[in-house]
Design a protein around this motif. Structure first.
Motif, short mmCIF file in Angstrom:
data_model
loop_
_atom_site.label_atom_id
_atom_site.label_comp_id
_atom_site.label_asym_id
_atom_site.label_seq_id
_atom_site.Cartn_x
_atom_site.Cartn_y
_atom_site.Cartn_z
N ILE A 549 0.85 -1.15 -0.08
CA ILE A 549 -0.10 0.10 0.03
C ILE A 549 0.92 1.32 -0.16
N MET A 550 1.82 1.49 0.94
CA MET A 550 2.33 2.47 1.18
C MET A 550 3.70 2.77 0.23
N LEU A 551 4.50 1.89 0.23
CA LEU A 551 5.62 1.83 -1.01
C LEU A 551 5.21 1.81 -1.95
N GLY A 552 4.21 1.00 -2.44
CA GLY A 552 3.71 0.97 -3.79
C GLY A 552 3.01 2.14 -4.12
N GLY A 553 2.11 2.67 -3.31
CA GLY A 553 1.46 3.98 -3.43
C GLY A 553 2.53 5.19 -3.70
N ALA A 554 3.57 5.16 -3.12
CA ALA A 554 4.71 6.12 -3.16
C ALA A 554 5.18 6.01 -4.38
N ALA A 555 5.56 4.59 -4.85
CA ALA A 555 6.52 4.42 -6.15
C ALA A 555 5.61 4.79 -7.29
N ALA A 556 4.20 4.51 -7.35
CA ALA A 556 3.31 4.82 -8.40
C ALA A 556 3.13 6.62 -8.28
N GLY A 557 3.23 6.99 -7.17
CA GLY A 557 3.08 8.65 -7.02
C GLY A 557 4.48 9.22 -7.76
N ALA A 558 5.47 8.70 -7.70
CA ALA A 558 6.73 9.26 -8.17
C ALA A 558 6.73 9.15 -9.79
N ALA A 559 6.42 7.80 -10.12
CA ALA A 559 6.21 7.45 -11.33
C ALA A 559 5.40 8.32 -12.26
N ARG A 560 4.10 8.59 -11.67
CA ARG A 560 2.87 9.35 -12.25
C ARG A 560 3.76 10.76 -12.40
N LYS A 561 4.45 11.43 -11.36
CA LYS A 561 5.09 12.86 -11.71
C LYS A 561 5.93 12.63 -12.87
N ILE A 562 6.73 11.67 -12.88
CA ILE A 562 7.78 11.34 -13.91
C ILE A 562 6.90 11.35 -15.66
N LYS A 563 5.84 10.61 -15.74
CA LYS A 563 5.03 10.44 -16.74
C LYS A 563 4.49 11.99 -16.93
N ASP A 564 4.09 12.76 -16.08
CA ASP A 564 3.47 13.97 -16.29
C ASP A 564 4.55 15.01 -17.01
N THR A 565 5.78 14.82 -16.44
CA THR A 565 6.94 15.59 -16.99
C THR A 565 7.01 15.23 -18.50
N LEU A 566 7.16 13.96 -18.62
CA LEU A 566 7.46 13.58 -20.12
C LEU A 566 6.25 13.96 -21.06
N VAL A 567 5.04 14.00 -20.44
CA VAL A 567 4.02 14.39 -21.38
C VAL A 567 3.97 16.22 -21.49
N ALA A 568 4.57 16.82 -20.24
CA ALA A 568 4.55 18.05 -20.42
C ALA A 568 5.70 18.51 -21.52
#
Lengths: 802, 163
Positions: A549-568
């Motif tokens: 839940i917690m490390l999985g959620g944190a890893a997903a959160g960080a990865a989503r930021k990377i994804k958002d950056t790539l799209v930006a």
């Protein structure tokens, strides 16, 4: 093995995939605390008290110091003068605890001196020569005796042996008891056992006087470990660097060698040489302070003739041994699942944490929930037996229904989701329950003792620390975050940084799977590394079934930021809105125009090298961190002690068939099915593995394992010849049936599973054994149900009938 | 220390090793501390848990219950010696990964040794034979299920000629 498509529509999550960790373990390349070899490293052996309670009159270290190769002998006098006492989880500031005793010893096995030598063998030789004169003092071993007004006080300054006591009343308990058709009362006892990893605790430390930095490598699984080590050593937090890249050889909550670490850190600094302590098995069992809950429950149940459970009164007394630590809090976590998976609207809970002259207790898998589940499930079976009602029918009647979630229990916790009836039905189908009943009945006809046991239990998950603030109003901790940093380097490779050590839970696999899922990149190519405590983001370590839940959620959160950056970046270069773009496999193209694309490599190149192509306001380089608080967070308790404990609730039902040899009392588990729902599984092999392992722990706790004490306060089971760990011959073939009710609170619908199996197995096995004994008119509510204990009951029944 | 030393010659993972060791040095300490073959683990130090299992002349034994001097003139294989000659994982090692037959990995080297001993003597072991063969190796993580699965898997693959 060929990768299979996830049934839940994920690309990598839930598919059968090999783990990242296993290859290094099968090739002998794991990196454990005992593998740490620092240049010039010295070794520690410990001198332990043979008395359960005594005054230290004198210590003569001279004969030990005269042994060639011995560098130093440290006693409690010097050690306590140079360090601060260890943290206490409840409000009991005078229950001070240090690695080495000074003045008074409070249990047999407590360390009184540490010998430092060139080799462990020399240190052990010299430890034999340390002369300690003791004056025996009174002691108390039995927890009920320790509660008596005239009991010997384990810590005189505390003024009582009670560390914590409170009576919680949630809902109209007395009214329910007055109105109920029936009441029954019994005592259920959970024996002193533990998860006893095959690797003992180990720690190595090195002090650098030039930088003023203490490096620590330890087989650790403990929240706030670096902070607590620094505090006890009177060092600033940034003078202690804990290396989390040490493989931990099993823990299950237990590897919290803070006292060991403060001792080794102190010696490394004091002597200016690297120092290592690897417990031997006896040191671990007797003086490692890693025993588990030792608890009895006085249970009262109020129920109606139709099987409705109206109310419970639960008095729980837990013997934590000679010091506190966090162990009293193991009575606190069950507040969050105090009625189990049942609709019980009024509950009285009276936990008492009491000290005796025994080895201290530490956090064990489930943090007190497994004993509580055992007591609850014995109550369900006893009610069914009283009413002559089918045990499954009784459970079905009282289980919370799927349409009732989120479900608020009387103690203030909301359960997130579940479909308990469906999981129970699946498990019953898997074992072919009618056929199993026939098998049992035929065995009975043939003169054998045969029984079926069922349990339906919860695994609270997503661990927070609500029990701290509940049990200690002076502790205002409501934050219990975890974090991940994701970095994409210039070559386009992805690295995830996690901020704690692992002890077999497969966190590297978890993090890489989640990052791969979000970024649509192959997890096999994603590296995951363990930070050290000075380069780490905040973490609270893998406790309370929280990392999916917690490390999985944190890893997903960080990865989503990377994804958002790539799209930006793509949007900036295509001069369009991010909404006009689609992200596929790491490449970003204009929607409907696959040819208008910036590939992963091109985007990474821009982020790292082409500032002129970067959108304004976005940091160059490509990395993102995400710090995540437990969903629902810990809440501040109400005055009557209602609190939101853990956020997510996994469910398990166990069905087990046992036969007992009437001549020897030996039980054999013939059939075993576990229905399990922990929401979306990130890696099914890992979840199943932990569940099988938890069941094996439960088999040990219910049938074999006990830290037994003699009346004169000596540990009688300090080796694996008397502390019996189930082997492959005692653990049967186990069939797990999965079910998935996603959690609405987590990133992918996942719940926790690190304590799975252990939370329901002892209850089911106890119910099976009692079902087997039922025709004899005897019962057993004390764990472990050893061969001897079973044989005694069988013999007493035989005598009665004769 | 002026402890008397004894010279020993042992073939370890195919390499001849010589040393002068005190009589009381256990074989596992020699392998781990002197040869730095840290894949073999110490669990209980009294012969129960099997974490320290190695092959001695092709048979699984407990290196915590042997002295290094007793290995003189013998052939020792540790987990570091289980890979194929080209360095790739053996079928048994690969099956352990495929079936996730471990968690913390601490008992794994001993389990592999026990399984290797079994499969060299019995190419088609039953469930019960597998459980008996690893019955002297304690694992606290797995409940043994995936280990049993992995050994079956390795047996099947080896029977069809895989290495």
């Amino acid at each position: 093995m060929a990768e299979e498509k996830s049934p839940s529509g994920f690309r990598y999550i839930g598919t059968k995939r090999r783990t990242k960790e296993d290859p290094r373990f099968v090739t002998g390349r794991g990196h454990y605390a005992a593998d740490i070899a620092l240049p010039g490293m010295k070794h520690i052996a410990l001198v332990a008290s043979p008395h359960p309670s005594a005054r230290i009159v004198s210590i003569n270290t001279k004969p030990a110091l005269a042994v060639p190769g011995v560098l130093y002998v440290l006693t409690g006098e010097e050690f306590q003068g140079g360090t601060d006492a260890l943290y206490v989880g409840v409000d009991a500031p005078k229950v001070t605890r240090y690695a080495l005793a000074r003045g008074i010893v409070r249990y047999a096995g407590e360390w009184v001196a540490a010998v430092v030598a060139d080799t462990r063998a020399i240190a052990e030789d010299a430890a034999e020569l340390v002369e300690v004169e003791y004056e025996s003092l009174p002691y108390v071993i039995d927890p009920e005796a320790a509660l008596a007004p005239d009991a010997h006080l384990v810590h005189k300054a505390h003024g009582s042996n009670v560390l914590y006591h409170r009576k919680f009343v949630w809902g109209p308990v007395e009214e329910a008891f007055a109105k109920a058709d029936h009441k029954l009362a019994f005592r259920a006892t959970w024996g002193r056992s533990s998860t006893v990893p095959i690797e003992t605790f180990g720690v190595a430390a090195q002090w650098d006087a030039g930088t003023g930095l203490l490096d620590i490598w330890a087989s650790i699984q403990m929240p706030k470990f670096p902070d607590q080590a620094a505090r006890a050593l009177k060092l600033p937090g940034n003078a202690v660097r804990v290396h989390f890249d040490v493989d931990v050889g099993g823990s299950y909550g237990l590897k919290r060698g803070i006292k060991h670490t403060v001792l080794v850190g102190f010696l490394a600094k004091r002597l200016g040489v690297p120092v290592r302590l690897i417990e031997d098995r006896l040191e671990n069992m007797r003086g490692g302070d890693m025993h588990g809950p030792d608890r009895f429950f006085d249970m009262q149940v109020a129920f109606d003739r139709d099987g409705t459970i109206r109310a419970l009164k639960i008095r729980a007394v837990d013997d934590v041994g000679a010091y506190a630590g966090r162990s009293p809090l193991q009575l606190g976590k069950p507040v969050g699942a105090i009625c189990g998976p049942y609709q019980i609207r009024a509950i009285e809970y009276e936990p008492t944490s009491v000290m005796t002259n025994k080895t201290p207790q530490e956090a064990v898998r489930g943090f007190g929930q497994a004993p509580t589940n055992f007591a609850l499930e014995r109550a369900m079976d006893r009610v069914a037996r009283y009413l002559k009602m089918d045990r499954i029918e009784l459970r079905r009647k009282n289980l919370i229904r799927k349409d009732q979630f989120p479900y608020l229990i009387p103690s203030g916790t909301s359960y997130d989701s579940g479909d308990y009836h469906a999981v129970l039905d699946k498990a019953l189908a898997a074992i072919d329950y009618p056929a199993l009943e026939r098998e049992r009945d035929e065995a009975r006809k043939a003169g054998r003792l045969a029984g079926i046991g069922i349990s339906t239990c919860l695994e609270p998950s997503g661990g927070n620390t609500s029990f701290e603030i509940l049990f200690n109003p002076k502790n205002e901790t409501t934050t219990w975050m975890d974090s991940c940093l994701v970095r994409v380097d210039l070559s386009g490779s992805i690295t995830g940084l996690m901020n704690t050590s692992s002890s077999g839970q497969g966190h590297e696999t978890l993090v890489s799977t989640v990052i791969g899922e979000v970024l649509e990149r192959d997890p096999a190519a994603i590296r995951v590394i363990h930070a050290d405590s000075l380069s780490a983001l905040p973490s609270n370590s893998p406790v309370g079934s929280r990392m999916a839940i917690m490390l999985g959620g944190a890893a997903a959160g960080a990865a989503r930021k990377i994804k958002d950056t790539l799209v930006a970046i793509a949007a900036h270069n295509f001069e369009c809105s991010p909404q006009d773009l689609e992200y596929r496999d790491g490449n970003v193209n204009v929607k409907g125009v696959p040819s208008k694309v910036l590939t992963w490599d091109q985007l990474v190149e821009i982020a790292h090298r082409k500032y002129h192509q970067m959108p304004p306001g976005i940091e160059p380089g490509l990395q993102a961190k995400f710090v995540w608080e437990v969903p629902t967070g810990p809440t501040v308790p109400t005055p009557d002690g209602r609190v939101q404990m853990y956020p997510c609730y996994s469910f398990e039902t166990h069905i087990v068939y046992v036969e007992i040899d009437p001549d020897t009392g030996k039980p054999s588990l013939k059939r075993y099915v576990c229905g399990h729902d922990c929401g979306v599984m990130i890696n099914p092999d890992i979840v199943h593995g932990m569940t099988y392992g938890g069941i094996a722990h439960g088999i040990g706790a219910s049938l074999y394992e006990k830290f037994a004490y003699t009346e004169d306060g000596q540990l009688a089971s300090g080796t694996f010849m008397d502390y019996l760990i189930p082997s492959a011959m005692e653990v049967p073939d186990i069939h797990i049936v999965d079910h998935c009710t996603p959690s609405p609170l987590t990133t992918f619908g996942q719940k926790g599973s690190g304590e799975a199996g252990y939370l329901g197995a002892p209850a089911a096995i106890a119910n099976a054994v009692n079902d087997a004994l039922d025709p004899l008119g005897v019962s057993i509510d004390t764990l472990p149900m050893s061969h001897l204990a079973l044989w005694e009951r069988i013999s007493s029944a035989a005598k009665k009938s004769a | 220390m002026s402890e008397k030393l004894y010279s020993i010659s042992v073939e370890v993972n195919g390499v001849a090793r010589s040393a002068h060791v005190p009589a009381r040095l256990s074989l596992v300490d020699w392998l781990r501390d002197d040869l730095r073959l840290t894949g073999t683990h110490v669990g209980c130090e009294h012969g129960i848990c099997g974490a320290c299992s190695i092959m001695l002349d092709g048979e699984p034994v407990r290196s915590c219950l042997m002295y290094a001097v007793q290995a003189d003139g013998h052939r020792v294989t540790t987990v570091e010696g289980l890979a194929n000659p080209d360095g790739s994982m053996s079928v048994l090692q690969d099956s352990f990964c495929k079936c996730h037959a471990m968690q913390c990995g601490y008992c794994t080297p001993g389990m592999l040794i026990a399984a290797k001993g079994l499969l060299e003597a019995n190419r088609h072991p039953s469930d019960t034979e597998i459980r008996a063969a690893i019955g002297g190796n304690l694992c606290r993580c797995t409940g043994y299920q995936q280990i049993v699965d992995a050994i079956h898997d390795a047996a099947r693959r080896m029977a069809s000629g895989a290495k």
